[in-house]
Enzyme design. Structure first.
Site, PDB file in Angstrom:
ATOM      1  N   PRO A   1      12.242 -40.530  -4.079  1.00  0.00           N
ATOM      2  CA  PRO A   1      11.104 -41.323  -3.662  1.00  0.00           C
ATOM      3  C   PRO A   1      11.078 -41.683  -2.175  1.00  0.00           C
ATOM      4  O   PRO A   1       9.999 -41.753  -1.584  1.00  0.00           O
ATOM      5  CB  PRO A   1      11.204 -42.597  -4.513  1.00  0.00           C
ATOM      6  CG  PRO A   1      12.455 -42.524  -5.281  1.00  0.00           C
ATOM      7  CD  PRO A   1      13.009 -41.143  -5.186  1.00  0.00           C
TER       8      PRO A   1
ATOM      9  N   GLU B   1      11.445 -31.748  -3.780  1.00  0.00           N
ATOM     10  CA  GLU B   1      11.794 -32.320  -5.085  1.00  0.00           C
ATOM     11  C   GLU B   1      12.293 -33.759  -4.983  1.00  0.00           C
ATOM     12  O   GLU B   1      12.936 -34.260  -5.899  1.00  0.00           O
ATOM     13  CB  GLU B   1      12.815 -31.420  -5.799  1.00  0.00           C
ATOM     14  CG  GLU B   1      12.228 -30.110  -6.302  1.00  0.00           C
ATOM     15  CD  GLU B   1      12.869 -29.600  -7.589  1.00  0.00           C
ATOM     16  OE1 GLU B   1      13.426 -30.387  -8.362  1.00  0.00           O
ATOM     17  OE2 GLU B   1      12.806 -28.372  -7.803  1.00  0.00           O
TER      18      GLU B   1
ATOM     19  N   GLU C   1       0.831  -1.206   0.000  1.00  0.00           N
ATOM     20  CA  GLU C   1       0.000   0.000   0.000  1.00  0.00           C
ATOM     21  C   GLU C   1       0.870   1.263   0.000  1.00  0.00           C
ATOM     22  O   GLU C   1       0.530   2.269  -0.628  1.00  0.00           O
ATOM     23  CB  GLU C   1      -0.891   0.035   1.255  1.00  0.00           C
ATOM     24  CG  GLU C   1      -1.912  -1.088   1.339  1.00  0.00           C
ATOM     25  CD  GLU C   1      -1.387  -2.303   2.100  1.00  0.00           C
ATOM     26  OE1 GLU C   1      -0.189  -2.640   1.945  1.00  0.00           O
ATOM     27  OE2 GLU C   1      -2.169  -2.920   2.831  1.00  0.00           O
TER      28      GLU C   1
HETATM   29  N1  LIG Z   1      12.116 -37.903 -11.257  1.00  0.00           N
HETATM   30  C1  LIG Z   1      12.147 -37.123 -10.199  1.00  0.00           C
HETATM   31  O1  LIG Z   1      11.313 -36.225 -10.059  1.00  0.00           O
HETATM   32  C2  LIG Z   1      13.222 -37.339  -9.155  1.00  0.00           C
HETATM   33  C3  LIG Z   1      13.394 -36.362  -8.177  1.00  0.00           C
HETATM   34  C4  LIG Z   1      14.374 -36.553  -7.207  1.00  0.00           C
HETATM   35  C5  LIG Z   1      15.152 -37.701  -7.242  1.00  0.00           C
HETATM   36  N2  LIG Z   1      14.963 -38.619  -8.214  1.00  0.00           N
HETATM   37  C6  LIG Z   1      15.820 -39.825  -8.253  1.00  0.00           C
HETATM   38  O2  LIG Z   1      15.653 -40.541  -7.038  1.00  0.00           O
HETATM   39  C7  LIG Z   1      16.850 -41.280  -6.779  1.00  0.00           C
HETATM   40  C8  LIG Z   1      17.212 -41.126  -5.324  1.00  0.00           C
HETATM   41  O3  LIG Z   1      16.236 -41.755  -4.550  1.00  0.00           O
HETATM   42  P1  LIG Z   1      16.282 -41.811  -2.967  1.00  0.00           P
HETATM   43  O4  LIG Z   1      14.953 -42.330  -2.510  1.00  0.00           O
HETATM   44  O5  LIG Z   1      17.497 -42.525  -2.522  1.00  0.00           O
HETATM   45  O6  LIG Z   1      16.510 -40.282  -2.609  1.00  0.00           O
HETATM   46  P2  LIG Z   1      15.960 -39.293  -1.475  1.00  0.00           P
HETATM   47  O7  LIG Z   1      14.555 -39.576  -1.126  1.00  0.00           O
HETATM   48  O8  LIG Z   1      16.303 -37.934  -1.959  1.00  0.00           O
HETATM   49  O9  LIG Z   1      16.887 -39.609  -0.239  1.00  0.00           O
HETATM   50  C9  LIG Z   1      16.604 -40.679   0.589  1.00  0.00           C
HETATM   51  C10 LIG Z   1      17.288 -40.488   1.912  1.00  0.00           C
HETATM   52  O10 LIG Z   1      16.744 -39.382   2.605  1.00  0.00           O
HETATM   53  C11 LIG Z   1      17.118 -39.519   3.970  1.00  0.00           C
HETATM   54  N3  LIG Z   1      16.094 -39.071   4.873  1.00  0.00           N
HETATM   55  C12 LIG Z   1      16.227 -38.042   5.758  1.00  0.00           C
HETATM   56  N4  LIG Z   1      15.136 -37.896   6.500  1.00  0.00           N
HETATM   57  C13 LIG Z   1      14.285 -38.846   6.110  1.00  0.00           C
HETATM   58  C14 LIG Z   1      12.987 -39.201   6.541  1.00  0.00           C
HETATM   59  N5  LIG Z   1      12.360 -38.564   7.533  1.00  0.00           N
HETATM   60  N6  LIG Z   1      12.372 -40.245   5.923  1.00  0.00           N
HETATM   61  C15 LIG Z   1      12.979 -40.891   4.918  1.00  0.00           C
HETATM   62  N7  LIG Z   1      14.225 -40.597   4.468  1.00  0.00           N
HETATM   63  C16 LIG Z   1      14.865 -39.577   5.065  1.00  0.00           C
HETATM   64  C17 LIG Z   1      17.365 -41.022   4.169  1.00  0.00           C
HETATM   65  O11 LIG Z   1      18.745 -41.180   4.520  1.00  0.00           O
HETATM   66  P3  LIG Z   1      19.153 -41.187   6.080  1.00  0.00           P
HETATM   67  O12 LIG Z   1      18.362 -42.314   6.686  1.00  0.00           O
HETATM   68  O13 LIG Z   1      20.595 -41.392   6.087  1.00  0.00           O
HETATM   69  O14 LIG Z   1      18.716 -39.888   6.598  1.00  0.00           O
HETATM   70  C18 LIG Z   1      17.102 -41.637   2.825  1.00  0.00           C
HETATM   71  O15 LIG Z   1      17.951 -42.707   2.531  1.00  0.00           O
HETATM   72  C19 LIG Z   1      17.920 -40.736  -7.732  1.00  0.00           C
HETATM   73  O16 LIG Z   1      18.145 -41.676  -8.715  1.00  0.00           O
HETATM   74  C20 LIG Z   1      17.288 -39.488  -8.299  1.00  0.00           C
HETATM   75  O17 LIG Z   1      17.697 -39.248  -9.616  1.00  0.00           O
HETATM   76  C21 LIG Z   1      14.030 -38.466  -9.164  1.00  0.00           C
END
Ligand SMILES: NC(=O)c1ccc[n+]([C@@H]2O[C@H](COP(=O)([O-])OP(=O)(O)OC[C@H]3O[C@@H](n4cnc5c(N)ncnc54)[C@H](OP(=O)(O)O)[C@@H]3O)[C@@H](O)[C@H]2O)c1
Length: 372
Positions: free
Chosen positions: A304, A301, A72
């Site tokens: 999974p 982002e 404003e």
């Molecule tokens: N197509 C898409 O939109 C997209 C986007 C992003 C990623 N990706 C792909 O996904 C793949 C990676 O997958 P990801 O599942 O390993 O990656 P992520 O979900 O980014 O990371 C998983 C890690 O997050 C940590 N984390 C921290 N707090 C958590 C909680 N409260 N609950 C669960 N996990 C927690 C865990 O490690 P700690 O237990 O050590 O904390 C877990 O191992 C890559 O290949 C990437 O390219 C695709």
């Protein structure tokens, strides 16, 4: 739909005219998205003779950042003497309390504004209808509710922090037609195309933070920055890494980065690298901590594992999914969790579908945006 104190016999809200100028005010507010937290993005236009010859815009403004003047004030400065007798269109109820700036309701009264059109009331308990009341007490005609749904959506982050103490969470991912976000758990090519990438960059520019899990950080080493948006600014990177085992020199760890880790984790290397360390036992605690750091909205982002944890705990408020016309067969699904029946599926509301190059974008809400 509208609430007004217009005198009897007078047409209250001149709907098409009011909506046209409120649209302009909402467009001004967009400029502040991602820059105003913990304050809301707000836009304002001041219009002379709104009922004649289509009206003339004599002032416009938006709130640029917390601590800066409100929308404003900018609009009134531009309008000068022409504010007298004019209508002010504001996307959020003018404030009635002394914060870092004087109350906007008083500033509008002092400028001689005759009519104020407000899109949405302010859920902040320090305002919550008092701004409107103060204007009405000063004899100003006030109409409330013009393009309210649009304004509330624009202010989702602010509303979320004020009423729930945590940021608004937008889950974003891209998947193939057979529902895979990556081929295997390793560095991947992108799933969606160039137009989808440009849209993602706009969202990054408009939300306060961008979050990934430690898996994505170590496999993809993403920059999590804004590229190709004129005047764009980078969101604060947030990495969920309970063991604090991620490389403190990864690209995401730039200024303002936040590591969310377990209370007992050793994060000396991250602290030494200047990274803000937020310790939390649970995801809801982590979100409250991010809210306290002044972050109102988070673009989640992935990947999974983290996405699944957020969805399973009902912490995703809005979903934006790109569907790419590709088939992978084996690969990672965006969400895992216990088996549900179709009746238990989380169903989106306010769904939009858009074609972006070869990809389809589907968006929708899982939570109600907090109002008053
Ligand atoms: N197509 C898409 O939109 C997209 C986007 C992003 C990623 N990706 C792909 O996904 C793949 C990676 O997958 P990801 O599942 O390993 O990656 P992520 O979900 O980014 O990371 C998983 C890690 O997050 C940590 N984390 C921290 N707090 C958590 C909680 N409260 N609950 C669960 N996990 C927690 C865990 O490690 P700690 O237990 O050590 O904390 C877990 O191992 C890559 O290949 C990437 O390219 C695709």
């Amino acid at each position: 739909m509208y609430e007004t104190n217009a005198p009897p016999g007078r047409v209250a809200a001149d709907v098409p005219v009011d909506e046209r100028f409120m649209t302009l005010a909402l467009e001004h507010a967009v400029t502040g998205l991602g820059r105003t937290a913990p304050n809301p993005p707000v836009g304002c236009v001041i219009v002379q003779n709104h009922q004649q010859h289509g009206g003339e815009v004599v002032g416009r403004g938006f709130h640029p950042k917390a601590g800066g003047p409100h929308a404003e004030v900018f609009a009134l400065r531009e309008a000068g003497e022409q504010a007298r007798g004019a209508t002010a269109y504001v996307t959020l109820e003018p404030c009635s309390h002394h914060g870092r700036t004087p109350p906007c309701a008083d500033t509008l009264i002092a400028a001689g504004i005759a009519r104020v059109v407000v899109a949405a009331l302010d859920p902040n308990p320090q305002v919550a209808g008092e701004g409107v009341q103060r204007l009405r007490d000063a004899g100003i005609v006030v109409e409330v509710g013009v393009l309210e749904a649009h304004a509330v959506r624009q202010q989702a982050g602010f509303r979320s922090v004020i009423t729930r103490g945590r940021p608004w969470v937008v889950a974003k991912y891209a998947m193939t037609l057979d529902g895979k976000v990556a081929a295997v758990r390793e560095g991947n090519g992108t799933v969606s195309g160039e137009v989808a990438r440009e849209r993602t960059m706009q969202w990054r520019n408009e939300l306060d933070a961008i979050a990934v899990g430690s898996g994505t950080l170590s496999l993809d080493d993403p920059a999590l920055t804004v590229r190709g948006v004129p005047g764009g600014r980078d969101p604060r990177p947030v990495v969920f890494d309970r063991r604090a085992a991620s490389d403190p020199h990864a690209r995401a760890w730039r200024e303002g980065a936040v590591l969310v880790t377990a209370p007992e984790a050793r994060a000396d290397a991250h602290e030494a690298a200047g990274i803000t360390v937020l310790r939390a036992d649970t995801l809801p605690d982590a979100l409250r901590g991010l809210g306290k750091l002044g972050l109102s909205s988070v673009l989640l982002e992935g990947g999974p594992t983290l996405l699944s944890a957020f969805f399973a705990q009902g912490l995703v408020d809005e979903v934006r999914v790109f569907l790419a016309p590709k088939l992978l067969g084996a690969g990672l699904s965006p969400l895992t969790g216990p088996t549900r029946s179709m009746h238990e599926a989380q169903t989106l509301r306010d769904v939009t579908v858009e074609l972006l190059g070869p990809d389809m974008l589907v968006t929708g809400l899982l939570s109600d945006i907090p109002r008053l």
